[in-house]
Design an enzyme around this catalytic site. Structure first.
Site, mmCIF file in Angstrom:
data_model
loop_
_atom_site.group_PDB
_atom_site.id
_atom_site.type_symbol
_atom_site.label_atom_id
_atom_site.label_comp_id
_atom_site.label_asym_id
_atom_site.label_seq_id
_atom_site.Cartn_x
_atom_site.Cartn_y
_atom_site.Cartn_z
ATOM 1 N N ASP A 115 0.849 -1.191 0.000
ATOM 2 C CA ASP A 115 0.000 0.000 0.000
ATOM 3 C C ASP A 115 0.885 1.240 0.000
ATOM 4 O OD1 ASP A 115 -3.016 0.791 0.424
ATOM 5 O OD2 ASP A 115 -1.864 2.158 1.692
ATOM 6 N N TYR A 126 -9.037 8.909 -15.961
ATOM 7 C CA TYR A 126 -9.424 7.628 -15.365
ATOM 8 C C TYR A 126 -9.811 6.634 -16.455
ATOM 9 C CZ TYR A 126 -11.341 4.517 -11.779
ATOM 10 O OH TYR A 126 -11.582 3.447 -10.942
ATOM 11 N N LYS A 161 -7.810 3.132 -17.266
ATOM 12 C CA LYS A 161 -8.474 1.835 -17.130
ATOM 13 C C LYS A 161 -8.651 1.147 -18.483
ATOM 14 C CE LYS A 161 -8.893 1.761 -12.654
ATOM 15 N NZ LYS A 161 -8.151 0.757 -11.845
ATOM 16 N N THR A 199 -15.867 2.084 -1.362
ATOM 17 C CA THR A 199 -14.464 2.170 -0.965
ATOM 18 C C THR A 199 -14.069 3.641 -0.825
ATOM 19 O OG1 THR A 199 -13.603 2.280 -3.221
ATOM 20 C CG2 THR A 199 -13.987 0.079 -2.292
#
Length: 246
Positions: free
Chosen positions: A37, A150, A154, A185
Site C-alpha cells: 500500500d 481515469y 483503465k 471504498t
C-alpha cells in the site's frame, strides 16, 4: 474453502477497500499474503495475522516496485498470484485537468499495474506459472463524464491485460481483469465532488439502480478468477457493475 492453501499472493492497494477485502479473502482460504500500500498501512496484515506481511510501495515508481517485489517474494517464500488493485481517480472537466493530475492517475492505475506485473512475472515464470488479476473499471469499457484520465488509464489496463494474457498463455500464466462499477471504498470520496457546471444527468449512464457493491463481493471474484476453478480463463475482462455495461 481452502483453494489457496500453501499459495503465496501479492496484493496492491491492500490498505483499504477492495485491496483489503481481497487480501483478507485469500488469507481466509489458506494463502500467505504480501499487502502492499502507498501509505504502508500494516492494519490489514496485522488483522490477518502471521500469514501476512506489509510493505510500503508507490506502484507508480518502477524502481521502488522492483525493490519491494523482491522483498515481498522473499518474505513469502515464492509467488503464485498477483492482484493489481491500487488505484486513484477524480472528476475534472477535461479542459481544466492539469498535466500533473492526468499523469498521476495514469501513473498509478496503468503504469503501476505494468510495474507490478513486470517485476512479478519473472517469479511466476520461475515457479512454472501463476495468475495475475488486474483491476480495470466500467470506465475502461464505456465513456464516463469528467473522467478522461481515469477512462484512459483503465482502458489501458484492459489492453495491457489482453496483451499479457496473449504473450504468456503458453507459459502457464493466466492474466485477467475485473471491471467493477461503483463500490463502497475510499476512492468514492475522490469522485464525490463534481466539477463546476457539471450536468448531473450525464451520471445516469454510469449509475446502477442496484446501488453500489461491497468490497467483499469484488474480492470474491478476485479469488474465483485466481483459483483453479477458472483455469480456462485468460485475457478476460469481467464486469461486476450492477448492469452498467449491459
Amino acid at each position: 474453502m481452502n483453494r489457496f492453501e500453501g499459495s503465496r499472493v501479492l496484493v496492491t492497494g491492500a490498505g483499504s477497500g477492495i485491496g483489503r477485502a481481497t487480501a483478507q479473502r485469500f488469507a481466509s482460504e489458506g494463502a500467505r499474503v504480501a499487502c502492499l500500500d502507498l501509505r504502508g498501512h500494516d492494519d490489514t496484515a496485522a488483522g490477518i495475522g502471521p500469514t501476512a506481511v506489509a510493505f510500503e510501495c508507490d506502484v507508480a515508481d518502477g524502481a521502488a516496485v522492483a525493490t519491494v517485489v523482491e522483498a515481498a517474494v522473499a518474505a513469502l517464500g515464492g509467488l503464485e498470484v498477483v492482484c493489481n488493485i491500487a488505484g486513484i481517480g477524480h472528476f475534472s472537466h477535461s479542459h481544466e485537468e492539469t498535466p500533473e493530475g492526468f499523469d498521476r492517475i495514469v501513473g498509478v492505475n496503468l503504469n503501476g499495474t505494468f510495474h507490478i506485473s513486470r517485476y512479478c512475472l519473472p517469479h511466476l515464470l520461475a515457479a512454472g506459472g501463476g495468475v495475475i488479476v488486474n483491476t480495470a473499471s466500467t470506465a475502461g469499457l464505456i465513456g464516463q463524464p469528467w473522467s478522461a484520465a481515469y477512462c484512459a488509464s483503465k482502458g489501458g489496463v484492459v489492453m495491457l491485460t489482453k496483451a499479457l494474457a496473449t504473450e504468456y498463455k503458453s507459459k502457464n500464466i493466466r492474466v485477467n481483469a475485473i471491471a467493477p462499477g461503483g463500490t463502497k471504498t475510499n476512492i468514492i470520496s475522490s469522485f464525490s465532488t463534481y466539477p463546476e457546471g457539471a450536468d448531473l444527468r450525464q451520471l445516469a449512464k454510469v449509475m446502477s439502480p442496484m446501488e453500489m457493491a461491497e468490497p467483499e463481493e469484488i474480492a470474491a471474484l478476485f479469488a474465483f478468477i485466481a483459483s483453479d476453478e477458472a483455469r480456462y480463463m485468460t485475457g478476460s475482462i469481467v464486469a461486476i457493475d450492477g448492469g452498467i455495461t449491459s
